[in-house]
Design an enzyme around this catalytic site. Sequence first.
Site, mmCIF file in Angstrom:
data_model
loop_
_atom_site.group_PDB
_atom_site.id
_atom_site.type_symbol
_atom_site.label_atom_id
_atom_site.label_comp_id
_atom_site.label_asym_id
_atom_site.label_seq_id
_atom_site.Cartn_x
_atom_site.Cartn_y
_atom_site.Cartn_z
ATOM 1 N N GLU A 163 4.042 -5.969 -9.706
ATOM 2 C CA GLU A 163 4.497 -6.916 -8.673
ATOM 3 C C GLU A 163 5.703 -7.754 -9.085
ATOM 4 O OE1 GLU A 163 1.003 -9.100 -7.535
ATOM 5 O OE2 GLU A 163 -0.060 -7.299 -6.923
ATOM 6 N N ASN A 205 3.929 -0.842 -10.691
ATOM 7 C CA ASN A 205 2.942 -0.940 -9.606
ATOM 8 C C ASN A 205 3.284 -2.128 -8.704
ATOM 9 O OD1 ASN A 205 0.288 -0.057 -8.542
ATOM 10 N ND2 ASN A 205 -0.455 -2.062 -9.221
ATOM 11 N N HIS A 242 -2.379 -1.975 0.221
ATOM 12 C CA HIS A 242 -3.312 -2.904 0.883
ATOM 13 C C HIS A 242 -2.849 -3.058 2.330
ATOM 14 C CE1 HIS A 242 -5.260 -3.969 -2.850
ATOM 15 N NE2 HIS A 242 -4.099 -4.284 -3.398
ATOM 16 N N GLU A 271 -4.391 1.027 -5.149
ATOM 17 C CA GLU A 271 -5.329 -0.053 -4.778
ATOM 18 C C GLU A 271 -5.653 0.026 -3.288
ATOM 19 O OE1 GLU A 271 -3.863 -3.888 -6.055
ATOM 20 O OE2 GLU A 271 -3.101 -3.086 -7.954
HETATM 21 O O1 9MR Z 1 -9.223 -7.675 -6.572
HETATM 22 C C1 9MR Z 1 -8.722 -8.641 -7.475
HETATM 23 C C2 9MR Z 1 -9.431 -9.948 -7.244
HETATM 24 O O2 9MR Z 1 -10.792 -9.850 -7.643
HETATM 25 C C3 9MR Z 1 -8.747 -11.064 -8.009
HETATM 26 O O3 9MR Z 1 -9.325 -12.302 -7.661
HETATM 27 C C4 9MR Z 1 -7.275 -11.056 -7.696
HETATM 28 C C5 9MR Z 1 -6.570 -12.126 -8.484
HETATM 29 O O4 9MR Z 1 -5.195 -12.022 -8.403
HETATM 30 O O5 9MR Z 1 -6.723 -9.806 -8.018
HETATM 31 C C6 9MR Z 1 -7.236 -8.790 -7.221
HETATM 32 O O6 9MR Z 1 -6.603 -7.574 -7.492
HETATM 33 C C7 9MR Z 1 -5.202 -7.533 -7.214
HETATM 34 C C8 9MR Z 1 -4.579 -6.579 -8.189
HETATM 35 O O7 9MR Z 1 -4.884 -6.945 -9.506
HETATM 36 C C9 9MR Z 1 -3.081 -6.499 -7.997
HETATM 37 N N1 9MR Z 1 -2.726 -6.204 -6.634
HETATM 38 C C10 9MR Z 1 -3.380 -7.026 -5.621
HETATM 39 C C11 9MR Z 1 -4.879 -7.006 -5.811
HETATM 40 C C12 9MR Z 1 -5.579 -7.754 -4.688
HETATM 41 O O8 9MR Z 1 -5.214 -9.094 -4.712
#
Ligand code: 9MR
Length: 471
Positions: A163, A205, A242, A271
């Site tokens: 990101e 990613n 997403h 994801e």
């Molecule tokens: O699913 C993850 C969630 O449990 C966490 O609280 C969150 C914190 O930033 O991260 C989520 O996963 C993310 C992933 O690591 C990167 N892309 C976006 C995902 C959804 O927010």
Amino acid sequence: MTTPRQRYRRGRLAAAFGGLAAATLAVTLAVPAAAAGSTLQAAAAESGRYFGTAIAASRLNDGTYTTIANREFNMITAENEMKMDAMQPSRGQFNWSSGDRIVNWARQNGKQVRGHALAWHSQQPGWMQNMSGSQLRTAMLDHVTQVASYYRGKIYAWDVVNEAFADGSSGARRDSNLQRTGNDWIEAAFRAARAADPGAKLCYNDYNTDNWQHAKTQAVYNMVKDFKARGVPIDCVGFQAHFNSGNPVPSNYHTTLQNFADLGVDVQITELDIEGSGSSQAQQYQGVVQACLSVARCTGITVWGVRDTDSWRASGTPLLFDGSGNKKAAYTSVLNQLNQGGTPVPNPGNPTPTPTQPGTTPTPTPTQNPGTGGCTATYSEGQKWNDRFNGTVTIRANTAISGWSSTVTVRQPQRIIATWNGSPTWDSSGNVMTMRPSGSGALAAGQTVSFGFTVQHNGNWTWPTLTCSAS
Ligand code: 9MR
């Protein structure tokens, strides 16, 4: 049974119509493949792809969760446990326990692991959030080196940088403490990761990079193009995917994936989740799967959780299983689309796969284990790729039996990375898989049943050896 060529044509035809419209068209035209996979991992393996999920260590004690995860998926991402704050809570003090729980669970069940994520502006430990400049750059590179070294040899692909681009129309890098250490922080992270684990694929990613027209997509594309031109070690691009009503699956999704793949990198959907329900959600999932299947270098798909209730946005019911673990319409559409087949995945880095190689040892002698009944296990070759091959074991009951188990032994450095139509367990070496029937194992005299698996051969094409034991 359709040939790869027929499947390829169907994929191209559908792809020519773009995105979701194509999904509908393909369903109408397609004849289901004969040997349909009954799980997501099995159906994806038919065209050489994986199907994965994010796993939370805290849920590994939940039997419903692990049963579904073990049955359906063969690529595992730690949802949070391998992020910077989890891995290095205090500077120089690494906490491997939660990451190890997930990696060990995956490997004990014959699954591969996507590492997520080595360097990210978010979920940094507090000590790192307060750093800047060369001190931060050094700390970030040290983190990449330490974590990638610790897991060396166990990771299929790392999200090295996550990101790093801004949303909106600027096409700029995201402002962050890491970005402020200098624009070359991303390539520095990739170089450190390559040095630490030369065997892992290294991915960039991001999210909101699905629509080919978007500035962010273009910006990431230009970075990857530049990295390839300058020899920065990058092997793959992860598309988080997403989606929701405000950010639907774009109709040009296939174009985006293909254009990145044409730069000479693998693409992976990393994801995936799509908010919604019923046939609308199912159709969008189908479109995403179809887009990946029509791109040869789209090597696999990971959904971001198992059941809706496990999701980071549970209220949007974005996953393939409901809170009780039942398969949703979206599950069925994904499975059916995977079973339509797709453009086979070639050997990464070698767009023209060499002809398949014969096994280097004779056909294993079928073993007979009389016991209380007796069964015979026979191996037959399936599809081959440059880095892996599929095999099928057929169990034949010599007399009526009430159950069976069959061991499949592979030789180092081979690894079984996917299975279907059975419940596998593994010995501690990881070389011996014992397969048991998923349901009743009762067979009448002369009756047969088959299970299958994918072997990552790492240069050793030797066929596995088999035993069969009846009860
Ligand atoms: O699913 C993850 C969630 O449990 C966490 O609280 C969150 C914190 O930033 O991260 C989520 O996963 C993310 C992933 O690591 C990167 N892309 C976006 C995902 C959804 O927010």
